[in-house]
Motif scaffolding. Structure first.
Motif, PDB file in Angstrom:
ATOM      1  N   ALA A 150     -31.090 -64.479 -12.035  1.00 26.25           N
ATOM      2  CA  ALA A 150     -31.130 -65.704 -11.441  1.00 26.25           C
ATOM      3  C   ALA A 150     -31.533 -65.865 -10.859  1.00 26.25           C
ATOM      4  CB  ALA A 150     -29.400 -66.051 -11.357  1.00 26.25           C
ATOM      5  N   MET A 151     -31.987 -64.967  -9.283  1.00 23.89           N
ATOM      6  CA  MET A 151     -32.648 -65.156  -8.335  1.00 23.89           C
ATOM      7  C   MET A 151     -34.158 -64.814  -8.409  1.00 23.89           C
ATOM      8  SD  MET A 151     -30.367 -65.523  -5.577  1.00 23.89           S
ATOM      9  CE  MET A 151     -31.747 -64.883  -4.338  1.00 23.89           C
ATOM     10  N   LYS A 152     -34.475 -64.407  -9.520  1.00 20.38           N
ATOM     11  CA  LYS A 152     -35.699 -64.179  -9.705  1.00 20.38           C
ATOM     12  C   LYS A 152     -35.996 -65.863 -10.240  1.00 20.38           C
ATOM     13  CE  LYS A 152     -35.756 -59.444 -10.388  1.00 20.38           C
ATOM     14  NZ  LYS A 152     -36.294 -58.514 -11.895  1.00 20.38           N
ATOM     15  N   HIS A 153     -35.527 -66.980 -10.832  1.00 22.68           N
ATOM     16  CA  HIS A 153     -35.638 -68.411 -11.526  1.00 22.68           C
ATOM     17  C   HIS A 153     -37.212 -68.592 -10.169  1.00 22.68           C
ATOM     18  CE1 HIS A 153     -35.671 -72.268 -13.000  1.00 22.68           C
ATOM     19  NE2 HIS A 153     -35.393 -71.418 -13.780  1.00 22.68           N
ATOM     20  N   PRO A 154     -38.174 -69.430 -11.079  1.00 22.95           N
ATOM     21  CA  PRO A 154     -39.645 -70.189 -10.521  1.00 22.95           C
ATOM     22  C   PRO A 154     -38.892 -70.801 -10.211  1.00 22.95           C
ATOM     23  CG  PRO A 154     -39.937 -69.465 -12.844  1.00 22.95           C
ATOM     24  CD  PRO A 154     -38.218 -68.960 -12.397  1.00 22.95           C
ATOM     25  N   ASP A 155     -38.045 -71.916 -10.219  1.00 22.67           N
ATOM     26  CA  ASP A 155     -37.630 -72.555  -8.762  1.00 22.67           C
ATOM     27  C   ASP A 155     -36.407 -72.496  -7.790  1.00 22.67           C
ATOM     28  OD1 ASP A 155     -37.208 -74.507  -7.248  1.00 22.67           O
ATOM     29  OD2 ASP A 155     -35.705 -76.011  -9.200  1.00 22.67           O
ATOM     30  N   ARG A 156     -36.639 -71.750  -6.420  1.00 20.72           N
ATOM     31  CA  ARG A 156     -35.753 -70.544  -5.866  1.00 20.72           C
ATOM     32  C   ARG A 156     -34.523 -71.391  -5.130  1.00 20.72           C
ATOM     33  NH1 ARG A 156     -36.448 -66.573  -2.325  1.00 20.72           N
ATOM     34  NH2 ARG A 156     -36.253 -66.691  -0.945  1.00 20.72           N
ATOM     35  N   GLU A 157     -34.667 -72.812  -4.897  1.00 20.10           N
ATOM     36  CA  GLU A 157     -33.623 -73.346  -5.162  1.00 20.10           C
ATOM     37  C   GLU A 157     -32.196 -73.468  -6.063  1.00 20.10           C
ATOM     38  OE1 GLU A 157     -32.284 -74.786  -2.201  1.00 20.10           O
ATOM     39  OE2 GLU A 157     -34.007 -73.547  -1.207  1.00 20.10           O
ATOM     40  N   LYS A 158     -33.357 -73.742  -7.550  1.00 21.83           N
ATOM     41  CA  LYS A 158     -32.388 -73.729  -9.051  1.00 21.83           C
ATOM     42  C   LYS A 158     -31.964 -72.270  -8.940  1.00 21.83           C
ATOM     43  CE  LYS A 158     -32.426 -75.070 -13.527  1.00 21.83           C
ATOM     44  NZ  LYS A 158     -32.769 -75.523 -14.421  1.00 21.83           N
ATOM     45  N   GLY A 159     -32.393 -70.811  -8.410  1.00 23.41           N
ATOM     46  CA  GLY A 159     -31.963 -69.550  -8.809  1.00 23.41           C
ATOM     47  C   GLY A 159     -30.518 -69.817  -7.801  1.00 23.41           C
ATOM     48  N   LYS A 160     -31.170 -70.005  -6.461  1.00 25.86           N
ATOM     49  CA  LYS A 160     -30.302 -69.829  -5.861  1.00 25.86           C
ATOM     50  C   LYS A 160     -28.630 -70.722  -6.325  1.00 25.86           C
ATOM     51  CE  LYS A 160     -32.684 -69.462  -1.051  1.00 25.86           C
ATOM     52  NZ  LYS A 160     -31.990 -69.954  -0.096  1.00 25.86           N
ATOM     53  N   ALA A 161     -28.669 -71.428  -6.196  1.00 23.54           N
ATOM     54  CA  ALA A 161     -27.367 -72.169  -7.162  1.00 23.54           C
ATOM     55  C   ALA A 161     -26.808 -71.390  -8.607  1.00 23.54           C
ATOM     56  CB  ALA A 161     -27.378 -73.355  -7.822  1.00 23.54           C
ATOM     57  N   LEU A 162     -28.009 -71.220  -9.194  1.00 26.46           N
ATOM     58  CA  LEU A 162     -27.490 -70.799 -10.603  1.00 26.46           C
ATOM     59  C   LEU A 162     -26.242 -68.287  -9.842  1.00 26.46           C
ATOM     60  CD1 LEU A 162     -30.359 -70.408 -12.829  1.00 26.46           C
ATOM     61  CD2 LEU A 162     -27.659 -71.401 -13.419  1.00 26.46           C
ATOM     62  N   ALA A 163     -27.270 -68.128  -8.938  1.00 33.48           N
ATOM     63  CA  ALA A 163     -26.384 -66.881  -8.683  1.00 33.48           C
ATOM     64  C   ALA A 163     -25.493 -67.101  -7.840  1.00 33.48           C
ATOM     65  CB  ALA A 163     -27.402 -66.504  -7.590  1.00 33.48           C
ATOM     66  N   LYS A 164     -25.397 -68.304  -7.284  1.00 31.31           N
ATOM     67  CA  LYS A 164     -24.349 -68.976  -6.294  1.00 31.31           C
ATOM     68  C   LYS A 164     -22.956 -69.612  -7.498  1.00 31.31           C
ATOM     69  CE  LYS A 164     -22.073 -72.126  -2.917  1.00 31.31           C
ATOM     70  NZ  LYS A 164     -21.929 -73.408  -2.605  1.00 31.31           N
TER      71      LYS A 164
END
Length: 195
Positions: free
Chosen positions: A79-93
């Motif tokens: 999830a942290m590797k997602h191209p959209d950094r903010e979306k990746g952080k939200a998924l990881a959270k």
């Protein structure tokens, strides 16, 4: 409830008393070398036992929780590797809040319980044996001195080493000796296999 606990404790107490007698009988021939040698041998024996048990004792639940933790940790890293950094952080959270934290705490507490059973309990049992059997009174009766060692720094101060302190020192030395011996045997075994 007290009656149940009393009945449950009786066989445990009997087992521990028989274990003390057995260890006394088994290691009494070594007492000709003095209490320091016996206590060092007992400390080294505990280290060997704990390392052997730790190597082979793994519960199915611990393995399952480890796999579960690594799975959710991998999902979080993806999830942290997602191209959209903010979306990746939200998924990881969301993953952290939902599954990873629970998997981590279950895995952590199972590992802590395993560590207690494998390492701490045998050491505490041996500490209780040493402090019960090698008291200053029994040391005086068996060996003629109240302490495992007595030495002085200068003319006025004398330092006495009790059986418990000597056991702790021997335990640390035994762990170091075990690691050194393990490396030596690995190197020799690797040489034999390569030839």
């Amino acid at each position: 409830m007290d009656d149940f606990l009393d009945r449950a404790w009786e066989p445990i107490e009997a087992f521990l008393n028989y274990a003390v007698v057995f260890i006394d009988t088994l290691f009494s021939p070594l007492e000709i070398f003095g209490p320091a040698v016996v206590i060092f041998f007992l400390a080294f024996l505990v280290v060997i036992i704990t390392r052997t048990i730790a190597r082979f004792y793994v519960t199915k639940r611990y393995i399952r929780l480890e796999k579960q933790f690594k799975h959710w940790q991998g999902v979080r890293e993806e999830a942290m590797k997602h191209p959209d950094r903010e979306k990746g952080k939200a998924l990881a959270k969301n993953i952290d809040q939902a599954q990873l934290n629970r998997a981590y705490y279950d895995y952590f507490f199972e590992g802590l319980l395993k560590h207690f059973i494998v390492n701490v309990l045998p050491i505490l049992l041996m500490v209780s044996y040493i402090t019960k059997v090698y008291t200053p009174q029994t040391l005086l009766k068996r060996f003629g001195e109240e302490w495992v060692f007595s030495f002085s720094f200068g003319s006025s101060s004398q330092t006495n080493v009790s059986s418990l302190l000597w056991f702790v020192i021997c335990l640390i030395l035994s762990y170091i000796l075990f690691v050194v011996l393990k490396r030596v045997f690995k190197k020799r075994y690797a040489k034999k296999n390569s030839v």
